[in-house]
Scaffold this active site. Structure first.
Site, PDB file in Angstrom:
ATOM      1  CG  ASN A   1       7.311 -34.046 -26.336  1.00 22.65           C
ATOM      2  OD1 ASN A   1       7.397 -34.825 -27.287  1.00 22.65           O
ATOM      3  ND2 ASN A   1       6.419 -34.195 -25.382  1.00 22.65           N
TER       4      ASN A   1
ATOM      5  CD  GLU B   1       1.061 -43.867 -27.747  1.00 24.26           C
ATOM      6  OE1 GLU B   1       0.563 -43.156 -26.847  1.00 24.26           O
ATOM      7  OE2 GLU B   1       1.082 -45.110 -27.696  1.00 24.26           O
TER       8      GLU B   1
ATOM      9  CB  CYS C   1       2.068 -36.525 -24.089  1.00 20.86           C
ATOM     10  SG  CYS C   1       3.130 -37.941 -23.814  1.00 20.86           S
TER      11      CYS C   1
ATOM     12  CD  GLU D   1       4.498 -45.568 -29.630  1.00 18.00           C
ATOM     13  OE1 GLU D   1       4.778 -44.654 -28.829  1.00 18.00           O
ATOM     14  OE2 GLU D   1       4.793 -45.546 -30.834  1.00 18.00           O
TER      15      GLU D   1
END
Ligand code: NAP
Length: 482
Positions: free
Chosen positions: A156, A255, A289, A463
């Site tokens: 994505n 993640e 997300c 991150e």
């Protein structure tokens, strides 16, 4: 491909060179707007993955010993190259992923910033020295690179998810094997090319696209030289990889999926809330997300908010991502369109009302019409599952407690959004929400300088920011007497 589209090579990238897969096989990459095959990419095997681990392992010592300032220079070169080629890379992303060009341009700018930020951070892996409480010795703490890293990324955000891992890994002095999603390997290969050109030595970054992701990733995870797995993708696959990583006790960063609640209180600026909702819901056509998945709106403003949101959603232009006019591109494949459609149908069967959209548009390609649903029952599947498409379900609430309870009623905990005119309420609710990130009167939070990540089943580790660098380093404690 159109003349303005970049042509990265379509081989694996191992030890600084394009190489074909050992099996000789290739797999198609398709444009989701048309179904057209745009490239045939080398299909990495477990043997290819082992060759990549050999290369990353052989390069590890020298790269870890390279001066931080030199690693920084290479990353800043990569930032410059990516920025120069922003338009070409955006077109490539749009071609293989389907996202609309404004989203693709936004992604390239965001992705390049990870090279700049970690170019700046490479010189700041500070340790510490302290006197032991007993006074007998010093406690010295160093940060050292973890070693060979396996980086697995989703389709994505094919550029940003790769640079968000490669930037800190390289800054920390680690070498890497990037395994991109099989739907979007071309962007990853283009980034590999950029890093080569920027001065990354052979073997430091290897790129292994594969259609046998399970086997290839498993082979690498079971090689004792691989010391870190950084994974971005679904919670389902993340959970499986955590089990596999346990065999060699590999350091993991995860993640994973999200189910972001978007809370609107009656005291919020409704114009700002609708603007924020459009960004939080529709960035990347809903395939993020961080996408707002559930809207909880205080009952007294719910009609006004839903009506205005529906007007904005209905006005969006849907079409091929590469058309300059398009604001919403196709979803990544037919399966995703079917999943979104099923969630909407089931919600409607259970009593939800369609304010706009609610079906596939009458055109070929993997499209779904931007949709707003109201009166969604609180137990509807659409509020529990990651929609990953342009659909906004709205639920009303009466009290702050009720809103927070509903927002937290999920196994996910990546991000939440809160709109309110009362700062004290915003901070109070922000603290109470079980999420790694909260957008307070903001519909987008992503920033390379900030720690991005989730709690609960949305992930482990962060991150971005300084913490993102430390995620690729181990602490070493020396007890020193002098
Ligand atoms: P996915 O199906 O979990 O795939 C992610 C990556 O894992 C791809 O490279 C995939 O390769 C690989 N993979 C799939 N099955 C595997 C297996 N059994 N063993 C090893 N690797 C495997 O996720 P996706 O559909 O690409 O991406 C969407 C998901 O990513 C959503 O849940 C979204 O929320 C999440 N996401 C999270 C973040 C975050 O920062 N938290 C950011 C972006 C996306 P193939 O492509 O070959 O299957």
């Amino acid at each position: 491909m159109s003349r303005t589209t970049m042509h990265p090579h379509t081989d694996l990238q191992i030890n600084g060179k394009p190489v074909p897969s050992r099996s000789g096989s290739r797999f198609p990459v398709t444009d989701p707007a048309t179904g057209e095959v745009i490239a045939m990419v080398a299909d990495g095997t477990s043997a290819d993955a082992m060759a990549a681990v050999d290369a990353a392992s052989a390069a590890a010592r020298a790269w870890a010993a390279t001066a931080p300032r030199e690693r920084a220079r290479v990353l800043l070169n990569a930032f410059d190259l990516m920025t120069e080629r922003a338009e070409e890379i955006a077109r490539l992303i749009s071609r293989e992923n389907g996202k609309a060009m404004p989203d693709a341009r936004g992604e390239v700018a965001y992705a390049a910033e990870f090279f700049r930020w970690y170019g700046e951070e490479a010189v700041r892996a500070l340790g510490s020295v302290a006197m032991a409480p007993g006074g007998a010795n010093r406690i010295m703490v160093l940060h050292q690179p973890v070693g060979v890293c396996l980086l697995v990324t989703p389709w994505n955000f094919p550029a940003a998810m790769a640079t968000r891992k490669l930037g800190p890994a390289l800054a920390a002095g680690c070498t890497a094997i990037l395994k991109p999603a099989s739907a979007t390997p071309l962007t990853a290969l283009a980034i590999g090319d950029i890093l080569n050109e920027a001065g990354v030595p052979p073997g430091v970054v290897n790129v292994v696209p594969s259609r046998s992701s399970g086997a290839v990733v498993s082979a690498m995870l079971h090689d004792a030289r691989v010391r870190k797995l950084s994974f971005t993708g679904s919670t389902e696959v993340g959970r499986k990889l955590l089990h596999e990583a346990a065999d060699n006790v590999v350091n993991t960063s995860m993640e994973l999926g999200g189910n972001a609640p978007f809370l609107v209180f009656a005291d919020a600026d409704l114009d700002a809330a609708v603007d924020g909702a459009m960004i939080a819901k529709m960035r990347n056509g809903g395939s993020a997300c961080t996408a707002a998945n559930r809207f909880y709106v205080e009952a007294s403003v719910a009609d006004a908010f839903s009506r205005r949101l529906a007007e904005r959603m209905a006005a969006l232009r849907v079409g091929p991502g590469t058309d300059e006019d398009s604001e919403v591109g196709p979803l990544v494949n037919e399966e995703t369109v079917d999943k979104v459609d099923t969630l909407v149908r089931r919600a409607v069967e259970d009593g939800a009302r369609v304010l706009t959209g609610g079906s596939r548009p009458e055109r070929t390609g993997c499209y779904y019409t931007p949709t707003v649903l109201t009166e969604v029952p609180s137990d509807a599947a659409i509020l529990r599952e990651e929609i990953f498409g342009p659909v906004a379900p709205v639920v009303t609430f009466e009290t702050e407690d009720e809103a927070v309870r509903a927002a937290n009623d999920t196994e996910y905990g990546l991000i939440a959004y809160v709109y309110t005119g009362d700062l004290a309420r915003g901070l109070r609710v922000g603290e109470a929400l079980e999420a790694g990130m909260v957008g307070l009167n903001r519909g987008v939070v992503s920033d390379p300088a900030a720690p991005f990540g989730g709690v609960k089943q949305s992930g482990i580790g962060r991150e971005g920011g300084h913490d993102g660098l430390l995620d690729y380093m181990e602490q070493k404690y020396l007890a020193v007497q002098w």
